[in-house]
Design a protein around this motif. Structure first.
Motif, PDB file in Angstrom:
ATOM      1  N   LEU A 249       0.422  -1.330  -0.003  1.00 37.32           N
ATOM      2  CA  LEU A 249      -0.233  -0.029   0.018  1.00 37.32           C
ATOM      3  C   LEU A 249       1.203   0.786   0.004  1.00 37.32           C
ATOM      4  O   LEU A 249       1.204   2.422  -0.610  1.00 37.32           O
TER       5      LEU A 249
ATOM      6  N   ARG B 157       0.095  -1.595  -4.272  1.00 38.36           N
ATOM      7  CA  ARG B 157      -1.654  -0.677  -5.224  1.00 38.36           C
ATOM      8  C   ARG B 157      -0.632   1.048  -5.684  1.00 38.36           C
ATOM      9  O   ARG B 157      -1.698   1.758  -5.578  1.00 38.36           O
ATOM     10  N   THR B 158       0.736   1.046  -5.834  1.00 37.36           N
ATOM     11  CA  THR B 158       1.224   1.952  -5.867  1.00 37.36           C
ATOM     12  C   THR B 158       2.191   1.521  -6.885  1.00 37.36           C
ATOM     13  O   THR B 158       2.553   0.714  -7.423  1.00 37.36           O
TER      14      THR B 158
ATOM     15  N   ARG C 263      -8.257   0.031 -10.706  1.00 35.25           N
ATOM     16  CA  ARG C 263      -7.654  -1.342 -10.077  1.00 35.25           C
ATOM     17  C   ARG C 263      -6.231  -1.209 -10.030  1.00 35.25           C
ATOM     18  O   ARG C 263      -6.259  -2.386  -9.523  1.00 35.25           O
ATOM     19  N   ASP C 264      -5.999   0.341  -9.463  1.00 35.70           N
ATOM     20  CA  ASP C 264      -4.327   0.210  -8.743  1.00 35.70           C
ATOM     21  C   ASP C 264      -3.522  -0.455  -9.479  1.00 35.70           C
ATOM     22  O   ASP C 264      -3.274  -1.241  -8.652  1.00 35.70           O
TER      23      ASP C 264
ATOM     24  N   HIS D  25      -0.225  -0.175 -11.852  1.00 35.86           N
ATOM     25  CA  HIS D  25       0.827   0.307 -11.952  1.00 35.86           C
ATOM     26  C   HIS D  25       2.051  -0.174 -12.936  1.00 35.86           C
ATOM     27  O   HIS D  25       1.608  -1.600 -12.931  1.00 35.86           O
TER      28      HIS D  25
END
Length: 393
Positions: A40, A282-283, A324-325, A327
């Motif tokens: 996260l 999620r990044t 949807r995050d 990357h």
């Protein structure tokens, strides 16, 4: 997802099993002091240090020492560590003699590594972890870590009709790897770029290959067996095979005018865009940021094109898959960096393995101290037993 306790079933001696989510997502299976991934936050670390900062500022040997010894080395400790591990790069005569046949019969250096490393473990009479004291376990692990780059580069060269290049005692880990691969001493910029990649991939939480290594270690098997199992897990395309596939996407797009239609068509068709998305982050993957900066130090058309493709993919993912995050992950710019440094694409995943073996072995040593076998249960979901046997036909 919350766990569910399965109530006792008639005729079923084991009860109280906890049903874990698919893939064990979100389940902590043990404690570790080696490192962790904070998905996260977009952050991961080795011991108490940022892994990205280590990749930017330290050598493979420094981080190897950190994972095995628990601390970064002083100048004297670094020299002592180098004096210990450099001679371990040499292969046993039995393995050297077998490498040409292994290379001829293997579809890739990573496939050949499984066979060669298994032979290396036998030839060096590695004993089960269960039977060894900590110093001997550590020496076995150091030996396997030191020999994997020698094996991989030799297998690659033999597969292409070239003789293996002997390791050089005066070159550090990353430069020696490139030297054994190409036969030429690399320029400092390329050696440092590969070193950043190697350090950034030494460990990354309880991924599939690391978990596999720990499961095997929990049985008390020898270090080579643990690493061979981890290599098998890494060979799967969902784990270690994406760097070359991400670069193949750039090849397929070809020119800037094709970026948007090509990417849009793939996303709308539900295809996965290699180099984007991650099961934990999620990044943006912090390794991606570091490797993008490394690629930009080289500059050139490939880097400019990759940056343009990345921007388009991220924009279209946000448009077509909101919330949807998704990357950029490490594989996207890892492929670019390795291409810029002259590595053959078939060596992208083996290069990953050449550093990850250090993380695997650190986990193997940690798991061996627990001296308890990993033995989860499974909930039976087939036809209810017992049933009468059918008569013989």
């Amino acid at each position: 997802m919350s766990s569910t306790v399965i109530p006792p079933q008639p005729g079923q001696p084991e009860s109280g099993l906890i049903t874990a989510p698919p893939g064990l997502a979100g389940v902590a299976v043990t404690d570790t002091s080696i490192g962790e991934v904070r998905g996260l936050e977009g952050f991961y670390h080795y011991r108490q240090y940022s892994a990205v900062e280590l990749a930017e500022q330290r050598t493979v040997e420094d981080v190897w020492h950190l994972l095995f010894e628990g601390e970064l080395p002083t100048a004297d400790q670094r020299a002592e560590f180098m004096a210990l591990v450099v001679p371990l790069r040499q292969l046993p005569p039995e393995v050297r003699a077998a490498l040409p046949a292994i290379a001829r019969s293997s579809s890739s250096p990573l496939d050949g590594l499984r066979t060669a490393l298994s032979l290396a473990g036998s030839a060096q009479h590695l004993r089960p972890l269960w039977d060894l004291e900590e110093p001997t376990r550590r020496l076995d692990a150091l030996r396997i870590c030191a020999q994997v780059p020698t094996l991989l580069t030799a297998l690659h060269r033999l597969a292409h009709g070239e003789q293996p290049v002997e390791p050089r005692d005066d070159l550090p880990y990353a430069a020696n790897y490139l030297y054994m691969l190409t036969g030429e001493e690399p320029d400092p910029m390329r050696a440092r770029a590969i070193e950043r990649y190697l350090v950034s991939t030494i460990d990354h939480g309880f991924n599939a290959s690391t978990f596999t290594a720990r499961v095997i270690a929990s049985t008390g098997a020898d270090v080579a067996a643990c690493v061979v199992g981890a290599i098998g897990a890494l060979s799967g395309p969902l784990h270690g095979g994406a760097p070359s596939r991400a670069l193949e996407s750039l090849d397929a797009i070809g020119t800037p005018d094709r970026i948007e239609p090509w990417v849009r068509a793939r996303i709308e068709a539900g295809d996965r865009i290699m180099g984007f998305g991650h099961p934990v982050y999620r990044t943006e993957d912090p390794r991606s940021r570091m490797l993008r900066a490394t690629a930009e130090e080289f500059g050139g058309d490939l880097v400019e094109f990759a940056v343009e493709v990345e921007a388009c993919v991220l924009a279209l993912l946000a448009e077509l898959k909101p919330g949807r995050d998704l990357h950029t992950n490490v594989e996207f710019y890892a492929g670019v960096v390795m291409e810029l440094c002259g590595l053959p694409r078939e060596m992208f995943t083996p290069t990953f393995a050449s550093s990850r073996v250090i993380g695997w072995c650190a986990h193997v040593l940690e798991q061996a101290r627990e001296r308890k076998i990993i033995r989860p249960g499974a909930r039976y979901a087939g036809p209810p037993p017992p049933r009468p046997l059918p008569p013989l036909a």
